[in-house]
Design an enzyme around this catalytic site. Sequence first.
Site, short mmCIF file in Angstrom:
data_model
loop_
_atom_site.label_atom_id
_atom_site.label_comp_id
_atom_site.label_asym_id
_atom_site.label_seq_id
_atom_site.Cartn_x
_atom_site.Cartn_y
_atom_site.Cartn_z
CB CYS A 2 -12.56 31.04 37.50
SG CYS A 2 -12.83 29.83 38.80
NE ARG A 27 -8.37 35.86 36.00
CZ ARG A 27 -8.21 37.03 36.61
NH1 ARG A 27 -7.19 37.81 36.28
NH2 ARG A 27 -9.06 37.44 37.52
CD1 TRP A 75 -7.21 27.22 41.26
CD2 TRP A 75 -8.75 28.05 42.65
NE1 TRP A 75 -6.71 27.13 42.53
CE2 TRP A 75 -7.64 27.62 43.41
CE3 TRP A 75 -9.85 28.59 43.32
CZ2 TRP A 75 -7.59 27.74 44.79
CZ3 TRP A 75 -9.81 28.70 44.70
CH2 TRP A 75 -8.68 28.28 45.42
CG ASN A 101 -14.44 33.90 36.98
OD1 ASN A 101 -14.63 32.77 36.57
ND2 ASN A 101 -13.74 34.80 36.30
N GLY A 102 -15.91 33.37 41.30
CA GLY A 102 -16.22 33.86 42.63
C GLY A 102 -16.82 32.77 43.51
CD GLU A 482 8.40 35.82 47.21
OE1 GLU A 482 8.16 35.65 46.00
OE2 GLU A 482 7.50 35.80 48.09
CE LYS A 486 7.53 33.62 43.79
NZ LYS A 486 6.66 33.71 44.93
CD GLU A 489 3.94 30.67 45.19
OE1 GLU A 489 2.91 31.33 45.28
OE2 GLU A 489 4.99 31.13 44.70
CG HIS A 505 14.47 30.23 69.94
ND1 HIS A 505 14.82 30.09 71.26
CD2 HIS A 505 15.12 31.34 69.48
CE1 HIS A 505 15.63 31.08 71.60
NE2 HIS A 505 15.84 31.84 70.54
CE LYS A 604 0.40 36.38 38.54
NZ LYS A 604 1.72 36.16 39.13
#
Length: 609
Positions: A2, A27, A75, A101-102, A482, A486, A489, A505, A604
Amino acid sequence: MCGIVGYVGPQESVPILLEGLRRLEYRGYDSAGVAILNGEGLKIRKTAGKISSLEDLLKTGGRPTGTLGIAHTRWATHGEPTTVNAHPHVDCTGKIAVVHNGIIENYSTLKKKLEQEGHKFTTDTDTEVIVHLIEKFYDGNLEKAVAAAVRLLTGTYGIAAICTDDRTKIVGARHGSPLVVGICDNEYILASDVSAIIRHTNQVVYLDDEEMVVISPAGIHTSTIREEAISKKIETIDWDLEMIEKAGYQHFMLKEICEQPQSIRNTLRGRLLPEEGMARLGGLNMTAAELRAIQRVVITACGTSWHAGLIGEYLIEELARIPVEVEYASEFRYRNPILEPGTIVLAISQSGETADTLAAMREAKRKGARVLGVCNVVGSTIARESDGGVYIHAGPEIGVASTKAFTSQVAALALFTLYLGRLGELSPEAGTELVRELEAIPGKIETILAGAESIRQIARANAHHNNFLYLGRGVNFPVALEGALKLKEISYIHAEGYPAAEMKHGPIALIDDSMPVVFICTQDSAYEKVLSNMEEVRARRGKIIAVASEGDTHVATKADEVLYIPRTIGPLTPLLAAIPLQLLAYHIAVERGCDVDQPRNLAKSVTVE
Protein backbone atom coordinates in the site's frame (compact mmCIF):
# COMPACT_ATOMS: atom_id res chain seq x y z
CA MET A 1 2.46 -2.80 0.80
CA CYS A 2 0.00 0.00 0.00
CA GLY A 3 1.05 3.58 -0.57
CA ILE A 4 0.21 6.78 1.29
CA VAL A 5 0.68 10.34 0.10
CA GLY A 6 -0.42 13.54 1.83
CA TYR A 7 0.19 17.14 0.79
CA VAL A 8 -0.05 20.50 2.56
CA GLY A 9 1.08 23.67 0.81
CA PRO A 10 0.20 26.46 -1.59
CA GLN A 11 -0.31 24.29 -4.69
CA GLU A 12 -3.31 22.32 -5.88
CA SER A 13 -2.97 18.98 -4.12
CA VAL A 14 -4.54 16.53 -6.59
CA PRO A 15 -1.75 16.60 -9.23
CA ILE A 16 0.88 16.18 -6.51
CA LEU A 17 -1.04 13.34 -4.86
CA LEU A 18 -1.57 11.51 -8.16
CA GLU A 19 2.08 11.85 -9.12
CA GLY A 20 3.03 10.49 -5.70
CA LEU A 21 0.64 7.57 -6.07
CA ARG A 22 2.16 6.68 -9.43
CA ARG A 23 5.57 6.55 -7.74
CA LEU A 24 4.11 4.24 -5.08
CA GLU A 25 1.99 2.00 -7.27
CA TYR A 26 4.56 -0.77 -7.03
CA ARG A 27 3.57 -1.03 -3.35
CA GLY A 28 -0.07 -1.84 -4.14
CA TYR A 29 -2.31 -1.43 -7.15
CA ASP A 30 -5.75 -2.97 -6.71
CA SER A 31 -7.64 0.23 -5.76
CA ALA A 32 -6.91 3.89 -5.12
CA GLY A 33 -8.46 7.08 -3.84
CA VAL A 34 -8.01 10.67 -2.71
CA ALA A 35 -9.60 12.89 -0.05
CA ILE A 36 -9.36 16.65 -0.52
CA LEU A 37 -10.26 19.41 1.93
CA ASN A 38 -11.58 22.71 0.55
CA GLY A 39 -14.22 25.34 1.24
CA GLU A 40 -16.95 22.85 0.38
CA GLY A 41 -15.84 20.27 2.94
CA LEU A 42 -14.36 16.81 2.39
CA LYS A 43 -14.29 15.51 -1.18
CA ILE A 44 -13.65 11.78 -1.69
CA ARG A 45 -12.88 10.11 -5.01
CA LYS A 46 -11.94 6.43 -5.06
CA THR A 47 -12.23 3.38 -7.26
CA ALA A 48 -11.15 -0.22 -7.74
CA GLY A 49 -8.26 -0.73 -10.13
CA LYS A 50 -4.93 0.94 -10.76
CA ILE A 51 -3.99 4.60 -10.54
CA SER A 52 -5.06 5.03 -14.16
CA SER A 53 -8.62 4.12 -13.12
CA LEU A 54 -8.56 6.83 -10.46
CA GLU A 55 -7.24 9.33 -12.99
CA ASP A 56 -10.09 8.44 -15.36
CA LEU A 57 -12.59 8.90 -12.53
CA LEU A 58 -11.20 12.32 -11.73
CA LYS A 59 -11.51 13.33 -15.39
CA THR A 60 -15.11 12.18 -15.76
CA GLY A 61 -16.42 12.59 -12.21
CA GLY A 62 -14.92 15.95 -11.42
CA ARG A 63 -11.54 16.75 -9.93
CA PRO A 64 -11.87 18.39 -6.50
CA THR A 65 -9.76 21.46 -5.80
CA GLY A 66 -7.89 22.16 -2.61
CA THR A 67 -4.38 22.62 -1.29
CA LEU A 68 -4.57 19.86 1.34
CA GLY A 69 -5.28 16.19 0.70
CA ILE A 70 -4.40 12.57 1.32
CA ALA A 71 -4.28 9.68 -1.12
CA HIS A 72 -3.81 5.91 -1.10
CA THR A 73 -3.05 3.00 -3.41
CA ARG A 74 -4.03 -0.36 -1.94
CA TRP A 75 -2.82 -3.94 -1.68
CA ALA A 76 -5.86 -5.70 -0.26
CA THR A 77 -5.69 -7.54 3.06
CA HIS A 78 -9.15 -7.34 4.64
CA GLY A 79 -11.91 -7.10 2.05
CA GLU A 80 -11.82 -7.54 -1.70
CA PRO A 81 -10.35 -4.80 -3.91
CA THR A 82 -13.62 -2.94 -4.54
CA THR A 83 -14.50 0.73 -4.71
CA VAL A 84 -16.25 0.51 -1.34
CA ASN A 85 -13.17 -1.01 0.32
CA ALA A 86 -10.77 1.45 -1.32
CA HIS A 87 -9.21 4.12 0.89
CA PRO A 88 -9.79 6.83 2.09
CA HIS A 89 -12.41 5.82 4.65
CA VAL A 90 -14.65 8.32 6.43
CA ASP A 91 -16.41 8.42 9.78
CA CYS A 92 -20.17 8.57 10.43
CA THR A 93 -20.21 12.38 10.34
CA GLY A 94 -18.33 12.64 7.04
CA LYS A 95 -15.87 15.03 8.67
CA ILE A 96 -12.83 12.77 9.17
CA ALA A 97 -10.95 10.77 6.50
CA VAL A 98 -8.18 8.23 7.00
CA VAL A 99 -5.79 6.24 4.81
CA HIS A 100 -3.92 3.29 6.29
CA ASN A 101 -1.13 0.83 5.54
CA GLY A 102 -0.80 -2.30 7.67
CA ILE A 103 -3.09 -4.72 9.49
CA ILE A 104 -5.12 -4.06 12.64
CA GLU A 105 -5.14 -7.42 14.41
CA ASN A 106 -7.78 -6.52 17.01
CA TYR A 107 -10.16 -4.83 14.57
CA SER A 108 -12.96 -7.36 15.11
CA THR A 109 -13.11 -6.62 18.84
CA LEU A 110 -12.90 -2.88 18.26
CA LYS A 111 -15.53 -2.99 15.52
CA LYS A 112 -17.99 -4.89 17.70
CA LYS A 113 -17.64 -2.36 20.52
CA LEU A 114 -17.93 0.61 18.17
CA GLU A 115 -21.05 -0.85 16.57
CA GLN A 116 -22.57 -1.24 20.02
CA GLU A 117 -21.89 2.47 20.54
CA GLY A 118 -23.78 3.32 17.37
CA HIS A 119 -21.06 3.60 14.74
CA LYS A 120 -22.10 2.46 11.25
CA PHE A 121 -19.59 0.45 9.20
CA THR A 122 -19.81 0.30 5.42
CA THR A 123 -16.68 -1.64 4.34
CA ASP A 124 -15.06 -5.03 4.89
CA THR A 125 -11.72 -3.50 5.89
CA ASP A 126 -9.88 -3.44 9.19
CA THR A 127 -8.96 0.17 8.46
CA GLU A 128 -12.46 1.47 9.03
CA VAL A 129 -12.17 0.94 12.79
CA ILE A 130 -9.42 3.57 12.86
CA VAL A 131 -11.56 6.38 11.48
CA HIS A 132 -14.43 5.49 13.82
CA LEU A 133 -12.07 5.43 16.80
CA ILE A 134 -10.80 8.88 15.83
CA GLU A 135 -14.41 10.03 15.55
CA LYS A 136 -15.11 8.63 19.02
CA PHE A 137 -12.26 10.58 20.62
CA TYR A 138 -12.56 13.74 18.54
CA ASP A 139 -13.40 16.85 20.54
CA GLY A 140 -11.97 19.48 18.23
CA ASN A 141 -8.31 18.40 18.36
CA LEU A 142 -7.45 15.92 15.60
CA GLU A 143 -3.96 14.97 16.81
CA LYS A 144 -5.26 14.13 20.30
CA ALA A 145 -8.02 11.99 18.78
CA VAL A 146 -5.52 10.17 16.54
CA ALA A 147 -3.20 9.55 19.49
CA ALA A 148 -6.02 8.16 21.61
CA ALA A 149 -7.21 5.96 18.73
CA VAL A 150 -3.87 4.42 17.81
CA ARG A 151 -3.09 3.62 21.44
CA LEU A 152 -5.93 1.08 21.23
CA LEU A 153 -4.65 -0.61 18.07
CA THR A 154 -2.86 -3.93 17.98
CA GLY A 155 -0.97 -4.70 14.78
CA THR A 156 0.78 -2.47 12.26
CA TYR A 157 -0.20 0.89 10.90
CA GLY A 158 0.98 3.87 8.99
CA ILE A 159 -1.91 6.34 8.80
CA ALA A 160 -2.76 9.83 7.62
CA ALA A 161 -5.88 11.59 8.86
CA ILE A 162 -7.61 14.86 7.98
CA CYS A 163 -10.70 16.65 9.30
CA THR A 164 -13.01 19.32 7.89
CA ASP A 165 -12.73 21.31 11.11
CA ASP A 166 -9.09 22.08 10.36
CA ARG A 167 -8.34 22.47 6.66
CA THR A 168 -4.64 23.14 7.23
CA LYS A 169 -3.54 19.97 9.00
CA ILE A 170 -2.62 16.33 8.27
CA VAL A 171 -1.88 14.01 11.18
CA GLY A 172 0.28 10.93 10.58
CA ALA A 173 1.19 8.06 12.90
CA ARG A 174 3.16 4.84 12.48
CA HIS A 175 3.84 1.50 14.09
CA GLY A 176 5.53 -1.11 11.92
CA SER A 177 4.59 0.56 8.62
CA PRO A 178 6.85 3.34 7.35
CA LEU A 179 6.05 7.04 7.13
CA VAL A 180 8.36 9.83 6.03
CA VAL A 181 7.87 13.60 5.73
CA GLY A 182 9.38 15.60 2.88
CA ILE A 183 10.27 19.18 3.76
CA CYS A 184 10.01 21.79 1.01
CA ASP A 185 9.68 25.58 1.07
CA ASN A 186 6.37 26.24 2.84
CA GLU A 187 4.97 22.87 1.77
CA TYR A 188 5.20 19.36 3.16
CA ILE A 189 4.57 15.85 1.82
CA LEU A 190 3.76 12.85 3.98
CA ALA A 191 4.37 9.48 2.34
CA SER A 192 5.03 5.82 2.98
CA ASP A 193 8.13 5.89 0.75
CA VAL A 194 10.59 8.60 -0.31
CA SER A 195 9.93 7.80 -3.99
CA ALA A 196 6.73 9.88 -3.69
CA ILE A 197 8.74 12.80 -2.32
CA ILE A 198 12.03 12.90 -4.22
CA ARG A 199 10.70 14.98 -7.12
CA HIS A 200 9.98 17.81 -4.69
CA THR A 201 12.77 17.59 -2.09
CA ASN A 202 15.60 15.43 -0.78
CA GLN A 203 15.15 16.68 2.80
CA VAL A 204 13.15 14.22 4.87
CA VAL A 205 12.24 13.20 8.40
CA TYR A 206 11.61 9.51 9.14
CA LEU A 207 9.08 8.56 11.78
CA ASP A 208 9.92 5.70 14.14
CA ASP A 209 7.43 3.31 15.67
CA GLU A 210 4.83 4.85 17.97
CA GLU A 211 5.55 8.33 16.69
CA MET A 212 3.21 10.93 15.22
CA VAL A 213 3.56 13.98 13.06
CA VAL A 214 1.34 16.99 12.41
CA ILE A 215 2.08 18.81 9.16
CA SER A 216 0.63 22.18 8.22
CA PRO A 217 1.80 25.29 6.33
CA ALA A 218 3.33 26.42 9.63
CA GLY A 219 5.71 23.43 9.69
CA ILE A 220 5.91 19.99 11.26
CA HIS A 221 5.46 18.89 14.85
CA THR A 222 6.53 15.43 15.99
CA SER A 223 5.57 13.55 19.13
CA THR A 224 5.04 10.06 20.49
CA ILE A 225 1.58 8.52 20.45
CA ARG A 226 1.61 9.27 24.19
CA GLU A 227 1.71 12.95 23.17
CA GLU A 228 5.29 13.59 24.30
CA ALA A 229 7.05 16.12 22.07
CA ILE A 230 10.20 14.83 20.33
CA SER A 231 12.83 16.31 18.02
CA LYS A 232 13.63 14.54 14.76
CA LYS A 233 16.74 14.82 12.59
CA ILE A 234 16.35 16.04 9.02
CA GLU A 235 18.11 13.61 6.65
CA THR A 236 19.20 13.95 3.02
CA ILE A 237 18.23 11.42 0.34
CA ASP A 238 21.27 10.52 -1.76
CA TRP A 239 19.50 9.56 -5.00
CA ASP A 240 17.45 11.51 -7.53
CA LEU A 241 14.30 11.27 -9.62
CA GLU A 242 16.10 9.85 -12.65
CA MET A 243 16.85 6.68 -10.71
CA ILE A 244 13.14 5.84 -10.39
CA GLU A 245 12.27 6.48 -14.06
CA LYS A 246 12.21 3.77 -16.73
CA ALA A 247 14.83 5.59 -18.82
CA GLY A 248 13.48 4.19 -22.09
CA TYR A 249 13.11 0.59 -20.93
CA GLN A 250 9.79 -1.19 -21.46
CA HIS A 251 9.64 -2.23 -17.80
CA PHE A 252 11.35 -1.34 -14.54
CA MET A 253 12.30 -5.00 -14.14
CA LEU A 254 14.30 -5.01 -17.39
CA LYS A 255 15.92 -1.70 -16.45
CA GLU A 256 16.93 -3.08 -13.07
CA ILE A 257 18.28 -6.31 -14.59
CA CYS A 258 20.43 -4.20 -16.89
CA GLU A 259 21.57 -1.97 -14.01
CA GLN A 260 23.25 -4.85 -12.21
CA PRO A 261 26.80 -4.18 -13.39
CA GLN A 262 26.52 -0.71 -11.86
CA SER A 263 24.54 -1.74 -8.78
CA ILE A 264 27.16 -4.35 -7.88
CA ARG A 265 29.94 -1.83 -8.49
CA ASN A 266 28.11 0.45 -6.05
CA THR A 267 27.93 -2.35 -3.48
CA LEU A 268 31.66 -3.03 -3.80
CA ARG A 269 32.85 0.57 -4.15
CA GLY A 270 35.43 1.53 -1.54
CA ARG A 271 35.10 -1.79 0.25
CA LEU A 272 37.74 -3.95 -1.45
CA LEU A 273 41.42 -3.84 -0.49
CA PRO A 274 43.23 -5.71 -3.31
CA GLU A 275 46.71 -5.39 -1.84
CA GLU A 276 45.63 -7.02 1.40
CA GLY A 277 43.07 -9.44 -0.04
CA MET A 278 40.66 -7.90 2.46
CA ALA A 279 37.36 -6.03 2.69
CA ARG A 280 36.51 -2.79 4.50
CA LEU A 281 33.12 -2.71 6.25
CA GLY A 282 32.97 0.24 8.59
CA GLY A 283 29.27 -0.01 9.38
CA LEU A 284 29.41 -3.28 11.32
CA ASN A 285 30.17 -1.45 14.57
CA MET A 286 32.19 -4.46 15.77
CA THR A 287 35.86 -4.67 16.64
CA ALA A 288 38.15 -7.25 15.07
CA ALA A 289 38.19 -9.10 18.39
CA GLU A 290 34.40 -9.22 18.49
CA LEU A 291 34.25 -10.52 14.94
CA ARG A 292 36.84 -13.21 15.67
CA ALA A 293 34.69 -14.31 18.62
CA ILE A 294 31.70 -15.15 16.41
CA GLN A 295 30.83 -18.82 16.86
CA ARG A 296 27.65 -18.98 14.79
CA VAL A 297 25.74 -16.88 12.28
CA VAL A 298 21.95 -16.93 11.92
CA ILE A 299 20.56 -15.32 8.76
CA THR A 300 16.89 -14.35 8.72
CA ALA A 301 15.01 -13.05 5.68
CA CYS A 302 12.00 -13.57 3.41
CA GLY A 303 11.53 -14.44 -0.26
CA THR A 304 14.37 -13.41 -2.54
CA SER A 305 16.39 -12.12 0.42
CA TRP A 306 16.10 -15.59 1.97
CA HIS A 307 17.62 -17.05 -1.18
CA ALA A 308 20.49 -14.56 -0.89
CA GLY A 309 20.89 -15.72 2.70
CA LEU A 310 21.19 -19.34 1.55
CA ILE A 311 24.03 -18.33 -0.75
CA GLY A 312 25.56 -16.47 2.18
CA GLU A 313 25.44 -19.70 4.16
CA TYR A 314 27.58 -21.47 1.55
CA LEU A 315 29.99 -18.53 1.35
CA ILE A 316 30.51 -18.06 5.08
CA GLU A 317 30.82 -21.74 5.90
CA GLU A 318 33.21 -22.48 3.05
CA LEU A 319 35.45 -19.43 3.27
CA ALA A 320 35.12 -18.17 6.84
CA ARG A 321 34.56 -21.62 8.42
CA ILE A 322 31.77 -20.42 10.73
CA PRO A 323 28.53 -22.44 11.02
CA VAL A 324 25.47 -20.73 9.57
CA GLU A 325 21.72 -21.28 9.78
CA VAL A 326 19.24 -19.59 7.46
CA GLU A 327 15.77 -18.99 8.86
CA TYR A 328 12.53 -17.83 7.32
CA ALA A 329 11.88 -14.62 9.22
CA SER A 330 8.16 -15.42 9.32
CA GLU A 331 8.91 -18.57 11.37
CA PHE A 332 11.94 -17.45 13.34
CA ARG A 333 10.26 -15.79 16.31
CA TYR A 334 7.55 -18.43 16.65
CA ARG A 335 9.86 -21.32 17.41
CA ASN A 336 11.70 -19.86 20.42
CA PRO A 337 15.13 -19.86 18.72
CA ILE A 338 18.26 -20.62 20.71
CA LEU A 339 20.74 -17.74 20.39
CA GLU A 340 23.66 -18.60 22.64
CA PRO A 341 26.61 -16.25 23.28
CA GLY A 342 28.84 -15.91 20.22
CA THR A 343 25.88 -15.88 17.81
CA ILE A 344 25.20 -12.94 15.54
CA VAL A 345 22.05 -12.49 13.47
CA LEU A 346 22.00 -11.07 9.93
CA ALA A 347 18.64 -9.58 8.96
CA ILE A 348 18.38 -9.17 5.17
CA SER A 349 15.71 -6.95 3.60
CA GLN A 350 15.76 -4.83 0.46
CA SER A 351 13.36 -2.25 1.86
CA GLY A 352 14.48 -2.49 5.48
CA GLU A 353 10.77 -2.50 6.36
CA THR A 354 9.77 -6.16 5.80
CA ALA A 355 7.43 -6.86 8.72
CA ASP A 356 8.44 -10.49 9.30
CA THR A 357 12.17 -9.70 9.11
CA LEU A 358 11.76 -6.73 11.41
CA ALA A 359 9.87 -8.87 13.94
CA ALA A 360 12.57 -11.57 13.76
CA MET A 361 15.27 -8.95 14.29
CA ARG A 362 13.50 -7.57 17.34
CA GLU A 363 13.06 -11.08 18.76
CA ALA A 364 16.78 -11.72 18.30
CA LYS A 365 17.62 -8.48 20.10
CA ARG A 366 15.26 -9.38 22.95
CA LYS A 367 17.21 -12.60 23.34
CA GLY A 368 20.44 -10.65 23.61
CA ALA A 369 21.91 -11.34 20.18
CA ARG A 370 23.80 -8.73 18.20
CA VAL A 371 21.89 -8.03 14.97
CA LEU A 372 23.43 -6.73 11.75
CA GLY A 373 21.19 -5.45 8.96
CA VAL A 374 21.79 -5.98 5.26
CA CYS A 375 19.43 -3.60 3.48
CA ASN A 376 19.13 -1.17 0.62
CA VAL A 377 17.13 1.75 1.96
CA VAL A 378 19.04 4.28 4.02
CA GLY A 379 17.03 5.38 7.04
CA SER A 380 14.78 2.29 6.97
CA THR A 381 13.58 0.74 10.21
CA ILE A 382 15.94 -2.23 10.07
CA ALA A 383 18.85 0.10 9.32
CA ARG A 384 17.96 2.26 12.30
CA GLU A 385 17.23 -0.52 14.79
CA SER A 386 20.08 -2.92 13.99
CA ASP A 387 23.37 -2.81 15.89
CA GLY A 388 25.29 -2.27 12.66
CA GLY A 389 25.27 -3.61 9.15
CA VAL A 390 25.90 -3.20 5.45
CA TYR A 391 24.02 -1.00 3.01
CA ILE A 392 23.95 -2.65 -0.40
CA HIS A 393 23.65 0.69 -2.29
CA ALA A 394 21.75 -0.92 -5.18
CA GLY A 395 19.64 2.19 -5.72
CA PRO A 396 15.83 2.27 -5.77
CA GLU A 397 14.23 -0.97 -6.93
CA ILE A 398 10.74 -0.38 -8.34
CA GLY A 399 10.01 -3.71 -10.06
CA VAL A 400 8.10 -5.94 -7.65
CA ALA A 401 10.22 -8.96 -8.57
CA SER A 402 13.63 -8.22 -7.03
CA THR A 403 16.65 -8.48 -9.33
CA LYS A 404 19.45 -6.02 -8.67
CA ALA A 405 18.83 -6.03 -4.92
CA PHE A 406 19.30 -9.81 -4.90
CA THR A 407 22.70 -9.74 -6.58
CA SER A 408 23.81 -6.78 -4.46
CA GLN A 409 22.78 -8.67 -1.33
CA VAL A 410 24.90 -11.61 -2.47
CA ALA A 411 27.80 -9.27 -3.20
CA ALA A 412 27.45 -7.73 0.28
CA LEU A 413 27.45 -11.19 1.85
CA ALA A 414 30.60 -12.00 -0.13
CA LEU A 415 32.22 -8.88 1.33
CA PHE A 416 31.16 -9.91 4.83
CA THR A 417 32.54 -13.40 4.21
CA LEU A 418 35.85 -12.00 2.98
CA TYR A 419 36.12 -9.77 6.04
CA LEU A 420 35.35 -12.60 8.47
CA GLY A 421 37.51 -15.07 6.60
CA ARG A 422 40.60 -12.88 6.56
CA LEU A 423 40.22 -12.25 10.28
CA GLY A 424 40.29 -16.02 10.63
CA GLU A 425 41.92 -18.74 8.56
CA LEU A 426 41.41 -17.49 5.01
CA SER A 427 44.84 -17.03 3.45
CA PRO A 428 45.99 -13.76 1.86
CA GLU A 429 46.23 -15.59 -1.47
CA ALA A 430 42.62 -16.83 -1.27
CA GLY A 431 41.49 -13.38 -0.15
CA THR A 432 43.28 -11.74 -3.07
CA GLU A 433 41.65 -14.17 -5.52
CA LEU A 434 38.22 -13.42 -4.08
CA VAL A 435 38.82 -9.67 -4.36
CA ARG A 436 40.01 -10.04 -7.95
CA GLU A 437 37.01 -12.11 -8.95
CA LEU A 438 34.55 -9.76 -7.21
CA GLU A 439 36.03 -6.82 -9.09
CA ALA A 440 35.53 -8.71 -12.37
CA ILE A 441 31.87 -9.64 -11.75
CA PRO A 442 30.27 -6.41 -13.12
CA GLY A 443 32.14 -6.73 -16.43
CA LYS A 444 31.13 -10.38 -16.72
CA ILE A 445 27.48 -9.46 -16.16
CA GLU A 446 27.81 -6.94 -18.99
CA THR A 447 28.93 -9.84 -21.21
CA ILE A 448 25.81 -11.82 -20.29
CA LEU A 449 23.54 -8.83 -20.95
CA ALA A 450 25.16 -8.30 -24.35
CA GLY A 451 23.96 -11.77 -25.37
CA ALA A 452 20.44 -11.36 -24.01
CA GLU A 453 18.77 -11.82 -27.40
CA SER A 454 19.52 -15.56 -27.35
CA ILE A 455 17.78 -15.80 -23.97
CA ARG A 456 14.78 -14.02 -25.44
CA GLN A 457 14.56 -16.59 -28.23
CA ILE A 458 14.65 -19.45 -25.73
CA ALA A 459 11.93 -17.73 -23.73
CA ARG A 460 9.71 -17.45 -26.79
CA ALA A 461 10.12 -21.14 -27.51
CA ASN A 462 9.11 -22.13 -23.97
CA ALA A 463 6.55 -19.53 -22.92
CA HIS A 464 3.62 -21.88 -23.60
CA HIS A 465 4.63 -24.35 -20.88
CA ASN A 466 2.79 -24.18 -17.56
CA ASN A 467 5.28 -26.05 -15.36
CA PHE A 468 9.04 -25.67 -14.91
CA LEU A 469 11.58 -27.37 -12.66
CA TYR A 470 14.84 -25.64 -11.66
CA LEU A 471 17.74 -27.75 -10.38
CA GLY A 472 21.15 -26.92 -8.97
CA ARG A 473 23.68 -28.28 -6.50
CA GLY A 474 25.78 -26.67 -3.81
CA VAL A 475 25.81 -22.89 -3.99
CA ASN A 476 23.73 -23.09 -7.16
CA PHE A 477 20.78 -24.71 -5.39
CA PRO A 478 19.63 -21.31 -4.03
CA VAL A 479 20.02 -19.97 -7.58
CA ALA A 480 17.55 -22.63 -8.72
CA LEU A 481 15.13 -21.51 -6.00
CA GLU A 482 15.50 -17.88 -7.05
CA GLY A 483 15.08 -18.69 -10.75
CA ALA A 484 11.87 -20.57 -10.03
CA LEU A 485 10.57 -17.76 -7.83
CA LYS A 486 11.17 -15.16 -10.54
CA LEU A 487 9.25 -17.23 -13.08
CA LYS A 488 6.24 -17.89 -10.86
CA GLU A 489 6.12 -14.27 -9.60
CA ILE A 490 5.80 -12.55 -12.94
CA SER A 491 4.54 -15.16 -15.43
CA TYR A 492 2.22 -17.16 -13.10
CA ILE A 493 3.82 -20.38 -14.31
CA HIS A 494 4.12 -23.10 -11.68
CA ALA A 495 7.85 -23.49 -11.05
CA GLU A 496 9.81 -25.27 -8.34
CA GLY A 497 13.46 -25.22 -7.36
CA TYR A 498 15.20 -28.30 -5.95
CA PRO A 499 18.66 -29.60 -5.21
CA ALA A 500 19.44 -31.55 -8.35
CA ALA A 501 20.06 -34.80 -6.47
CA GLU A 502 16.63 -34.55 -4.80
CA MET A 503 14.85 -34.76 -8.14
CA LYS A 504 14.83 -38.55 -8.05
CA HIS A 505 13.19 -38.51 -4.62
CA GLY A 506 9.84 -37.28 -5.93
CA PRO A 507 9.88 -34.53 -8.57
CA ILE A 508 11.11 -36.92 -11.25
CA ALA A 509 7.53 -38.25 -11.37
CA LEU A 510 6.45 -34.95 -12.97
CA ILE A 511 8.93 -34.94 -15.81
CA ASP A 512 7.68 -35.36 -19.36
CA ASP A 513 8.09 -33.59 -22.69
CA SER A 514 5.87 -30.69 -21.59
CA MET A 515 7.87 -29.76 -18.48
CA PRO A 516 11.14 -27.91 -19.14
CA VAL A 517 13.88 -28.51 -16.59
CA VAL A 518 16.39 -25.72 -16.01
CA PHE A 519 19.77 -26.93 -14.74
CA ILE A 520 22.49 -24.71 -13.31
CA CYS A 521 25.38 -26.82 -14.55
CA THR A 522 28.58 -24.81 -14.18
CA GLN A 523 31.99 -26.48 -14.12
CA ASP A 524 32.53 -26.79 -10.39
CA SER A 525 32.95 -29.67 -7.96
CA ALA A 526 29.41 -30.97 -8.58
CA TYR A 527 29.62 -30.76 -12.39
CA GLU A 528 29.73 -34.49 -13.12
CA LYS A 529 26.91 -35.16 -10.66
CA VAL A 530 24.68 -32.57 -12.34
CA LEU A 531 25.42 -34.08 -15.74
CA SER A 532 24.18 -37.40 -14.38
CA ASN A 533 20.99 -35.72 -13.21
CA MET A 534 20.54 -34.30 -16.69
CA GLU A 535 20.79 -37.80 -18.13
CA GLU A 536 17.97 -38.88 -15.82
CA VAL A 537 15.78 -36.14 -17.26
CA ARG A 538 16.74 -36.97 -20.83
CA ALA A 539 15.78 -40.59 -20.24
CA ARG A 540 12.25 -39.40 -19.47
CA ARG A 541 12.04 -37.10 -22.50
CA GLY A 542 12.27 -33.95 -20.44
CA LYS A 543 13.32 -30.75 -22.17
CA ILE A 544 16.54 -29.33 -20.69
CA ILE A 545 17.66 -25.71 -20.52
CA ALA A 546 21.14 -25.44 -19.02
CA VAL A 547 23.05 -22.54 -17.53
CA ALA A 548 26.65 -23.49 -18.22
CA SER A 549 30.19 -22.18 -18.06
CA GLU A 550 31.49 -20.39 -21.11
CA GLY A 551 33.32 -22.77 -23.45
CA ASP A 552 31.68 -25.93 -22.10
CA THR A 553 30.71 -27.75 -25.29
CA HIS A 554 30.02 -31.04 -23.55
CA VAL A 555 26.93 -29.78 -21.73
CA ALA A 556 25.41 -28.90 -25.11
CA THR A 557 25.26 -32.60 -25.92
CA LYS A 558 22.96 -33.13 -22.92
CA ALA A 559 20.77 -30.01 -23.10
CA ASP A 560 18.27 -28.71 -25.64
CA GLU A 561 19.24 -25.10 -24.96
CA VAL A 562 22.30 -23.63 -23.23
CA LEU A 563 22.66 -20.24 -21.58
CA TYR A 564 26.38 -19.56 -21.21
CA ILE A 565 27.90 -17.42 -18.47
CA PRO A 566 31.54 -16.35 -17.99
CA ARG A 567 33.66 -18.38 -15.62
CA THR A 568 34.39 -17.32 -12.07
CA ILE A 569 35.32 -19.06 -8.84
CA GLY A 570 32.65 -21.40 -7.50
CA PRO A 571 31.40 -19.32 -4.54
CA LEU A 572 30.66 -16.34 -6.80
CA THR A 573 28.87 -18.29 -9.53
CA PRO A 574 25.40 -17.24 -8.28
CA LEU A 575 26.17 -13.60 -9.14
CA LEU A 576 26.41 -14.63 -12.79
CA ALA A 577 24.01 -17.58 -12.97
CA ALA A 578 21.12 -15.48 -11.64
CA ILE A 579 21.24 -13.07 -14.59
CA PRO A 580 20.10 -15.37 -17.44
CA LEU A 581 17.39 -16.80 -15.17
CA GLN A 582 16.08 -13.28 -14.48
CA LEU A 583 16.04 -12.57 -18.20
CA LEU A 584 14.39 -15.91 -18.98
CA ALA A 585 11.57 -15.18 -16.52
CA TYR A 586 11.20 -11.62 -17.78
CA HIS A 587 10.93 -12.54 -21.46
CA ILE A 588 8.56 -15.45 -20.79
CA ALA A 589 6.28 -13.10 -18.83
CA VAL A 590 6.35 -10.53 -21.64
CA GLU A 591 5.61 -13.24 -24.19
CA ARG A 592 2.60 -14.34 -22.14
CA GLY A 593 1.31 -10.78 -21.89
CA CYS A 594 1.76 -10.47 -18.13
CA ASP A 595 2.14 -7.21 -16.22
CA VAL A 596 5.80 -7.62 -15.35
CA ASP A 597 6.24 -4.72 -12.95
CA GLN A 598 2.93 -5.21 -11.14
CA PRO A 599 2.23 -8.96 -10.98
CA ARG A 600 -1.14 -9.96 -9.61
CA ASN A 601 -1.55 -10.38 -5.85
CA LEU A 602 1.97 -9.10 -5.13
CA ALA A 603 3.40 -5.80 -3.95
CA LYS A 604 6.81 -4.44 -3.05
CA SER A 605 7.96 -4.13 0.56
CA VAL A 606 5.75 -6.51 2.53
CA THR A 607 4.99 -4.53 5.68
CA VAL A 608 2.29 -6.88 7.02
CA GLU A 609 2.66 -10.34 8.56
